[in-house]
Design an enzyme around this catalytic site. Structure first.
Site, PDB file in Angstrom:
ATOM      1  N   ASP A   1      10.044   5.156 -10.045  1.00  0.00           N
ATOM      2  CA  ASP A   1       9.417   5.652 -11.318  1.00  0.00           C
ATOM      3  C   ASP A   1      10.151   7.148 -11.746  1.00  0.00           C
ATOM      4  OD1 ASP A   1       7.877   3.481 -11.758  1.00  0.00           O
ATOM      5  OD2 ASP A   1       6.250   4.682 -11.791  1.00  0.00           O
TER       6      ASP A   1
ATOM      7  N   LYS B   1      -0.732  -4.337  -3.464  1.00  0.00           N
ATOM      8  CA  LYS B   1      -2.021  -3.700  -2.848  1.00  0.00           C
ATOM      9  C   LYS B   1      -1.919  -2.371  -3.621  1.00  0.00           C
ATOM     10  CE  LYS B   1      -5.033  -2.247   0.856  1.00  0.00           C
ATOM     11  NZ  LYS B   1      -5.094  -0.947   0.455  1.00  0.00           N
TER      12      LYS B   1
ATOM     13  N   SER C   1       0.977  -1.015  -0.045  1.00  0.00           N
ATOM     14  CA  SER C   1      -0.037   0.183  -0.051  1.00  0.00           C
ATOM     15  C   SER C   1       0.709   1.276   0.106  1.00  0.00           C
ATOM     16  CB  SER C   1      -0.953  -0.052   1.140  1.00  0.00           C
ATOM     17  OG  SER C   1      -1.864   0.917   1.170  1.00  0.00           O
TER      18      SER C   1
END
Length: 542
Positions: free
Chosen positions: A309, A323, A298
């Site tokens: 990224d 998740k 999460s």
């Protein structure tokens, strides 16, 4: 706390809608379609038939809660209804403090054994210490079958109220009585931060609660003042928490006006884009390594995925949980509904939610995340591919795949598991502390290259461990001596210097952490823009 910029289309109205659905207008609101009305009629028929014809008088509350659980189970594993007690426990876990006396404890032989008083709390100020055993609370003996929730009910309470405890202390012939005024006890999200190597700071984030971003900001400022040039962020076993705190953490390391994460749902008002801000005190020029494992989920995946990224940090470890669903917390009369309202996506557009549709049982879904360290190359080839800011390939559809795979630490042996679970070192360490001069317990004296035991002490310690029910023959005992000495040093550090010094000793044998610390040259290359398109490296121990 600084609030990163959030782009959204309007106020969130799900709570209002659900209150209508679950109130007196239930039947009218759900009768929008004939199909749904017929299904509700079927449910009413089954419920009425069970109530009037079942062999025993059914428990109506149990029937309805079972129906709710069954309904939500058809949606996804993270949409759940929490009864009042569980809902209260969850709320407390996200708060920054609770009110109590301030001790870390365990339950041994139906007694509350103090593992350590928390510094600055009422218990600490009154001189309650490790090894003390609470045997009575407010003049009443502890009930048989004592469990953790019972202890919380006994020792927690409103700030300013008083609780009386009677304590057994080694070396004292009679019980000691303490009248303790409860106070606010902080719950830390960043319990450990220190310079783990020259120039390298270390922070351990264990959850994302109300003050996580604030705590991290203070920890990073302190480490920078101590000469930090690079940072290792340890997110292992961090199951997540509040989305806004994950955004706050990312914002501290990412230059202004970068998309950090975004959410998309079925209704327009659950869509939001989160961007980095121009906050003061950002740390954007040092190399970062993020350590993750299967328990990182999460909010932990938002942070590790965002840094990956944006090519801001190197992710190391093993695959994360996967998740990628966002739950809204909706308070109801009998508890709390955690309703999935959106999916979140990392800056590159990755959705990292694992497939849950193939599992009928939630336990199987949970276990699936732990079955292998990383997906096979053939499995990765089938996953959606995305590009980082610098053009590196990353994968969606199943957690955060690390840039560099660093295998988990070796598993404990059976005797080691028994020694830990039975707290085989606690009493002996307490005995050593009580019977030796305080000068012997300086931090330097507990260092790995300085601390050892005389033959007589080894013999006494082996006997103490045996009394805990841990049996070892001579060859096993010889093989386990390094582990025993390491655990004893950690326990002595806990009892004489607190949890941070204990933790520093504990992670000395953390091979996964040690390997992650060796990755900063690669992280610095990434920061310099020198990273090239490569297949993730697999680091293997000899």
């Amino acid at each position: 706390m600084h609030k990163p910029r959030r782009s959204t289309l309007g106020p969130f109205a799900i709570a209002m809608a659900l209150s209508l659905l679950l109130g007196f207008g239930f039947a009218r609101a759900l009768s929008a379609t004939d199909d749904l009305r017929s299904q509700l009629d079927l449910f009413s028929q089954v419920l009425f038939t069970v109530q009037n014809n079942y062999v025993e008088q059914p428990d109506n509350e149990k029937l309805i809660k079972g129906a709710i659980d069954g309904m939500l189970k058809t949606l996804d594993p993270h949409t759940v209804f929490l009864p009042k007690v569980r809902a209260a426990a969850m709320d407390e876990n996200f708060r920054a403090e609770y009110s109590g006396i301030g001790v870390q404890f365990d339950i041994v032989e139906n007694k509350i054994v103090v593992l350590s008083p928390i510094e600055g709390t009422p218990a600490y100020r009154l001189g309650i210490r490790a090894g003390d055993k609470i045997v009575q609370v407010d003049g009443k003996p502890l009930k048989k079958g004592l469990v953790t929730d019972d202890v919380f009910k006994l020792l927690k309470g409103p700030t300013g109220t008083t609780v009386n405890v009677d304590i057994e202390r080694p070396g004292e012939g009679a019980l000691l009585n303490f009248s303790i005024e409860r106070a606010k006890i902080p719950i830390e999200s960043v319990p450990y931060s220190y310079m783990i190597k020259p120039g390298i700071g270390y922070v351990r984030i264990i959850r994302f609660a109300q003050t996580t971003g604030e705590e991290l900001e203070k920890a990073v400022a302190t480490l920078r003042a101590q000469g930090m040039k690079s940072l290792l962020i340890d997110l292992r076993s961090n199951s997540g928490g509040l989305l806004n705190q994950a955004v706050d953490v990312l914002d501290q390391f990412v230059p202004e006006d970068k998309k950090l994460v975004y959410t998309r749902g079925r209704i327009q008002t659950s869509n939001a884009d989160y961007y980095s801000t121009d906050r003061k005190g950002k740390w954007t020029d040092g190399a970062i390594v993020v350590l993750v494992d299967h328990g990182s989920a999460s909010a932990s995946e938002i942070v590790s995925g965002g840094l990956q990224d944006l090519d801001r940090g190197l992710v190391a470890g093993i695959n994360t949980f996967g998740k990628g669903l966002v739950q809204n917390q909706i308070n109801l009369s009998e508890g709390k509904l955690l309703l999935t309202v959106a999916r979140y996506y990392t800056p590159s557009g990755r959705g990292i939610q694992r497939d849950y549709t193939k599992f009928e049982d939630n336990a199987d879904y949970q276990a699936d995340a732990f079955k292998e360290e990383v997906p096979t190359d053939s499995a990765l080839a089938l996953r959606p591919k995305f590009k980082t800011a610098a053009g590196r390939t990353v994968y969606g559809g199943g957690g955060i795949h690390p840039d560099i795979v660093v295998h988990d630490s070796p598993r404990l042996t059976q005797p080691e598991i028994e020694m830990i679970t039975k707290r085989a070192f606690f009493d002996y360490a307490n005995h050593m502390v009580q019977n030796h001069k305080a000068t012997e317990w300086k931090v330097e004296a507990l260092a790995r290259d300085k601390f050892n035991l005389a033959d007589a002490d080894w013999k006494e310690l082996r006997g103490a461990i045996a009394t805990k029910g841990v049996k070892m023959n001579d060859s096993t005992w010889t093989a386990e001596k390094p582990f025993v000495l390491h655990q004893l040093r950690a326990e002595l550090a806990q009892q004489t210097h607190g949890s941070l010094e204990r933790y520093k000793i504990a992670v000395e044998e953390d091979t996964q952490l040690a390997e992650a610390l060796a990755l900063f040259p690669q992280a610095q290359k990434l920061m310099a823009g020198g990273a090239t398109e490569t297949k993730p490296t697999k680091v293997r121990r000899p």
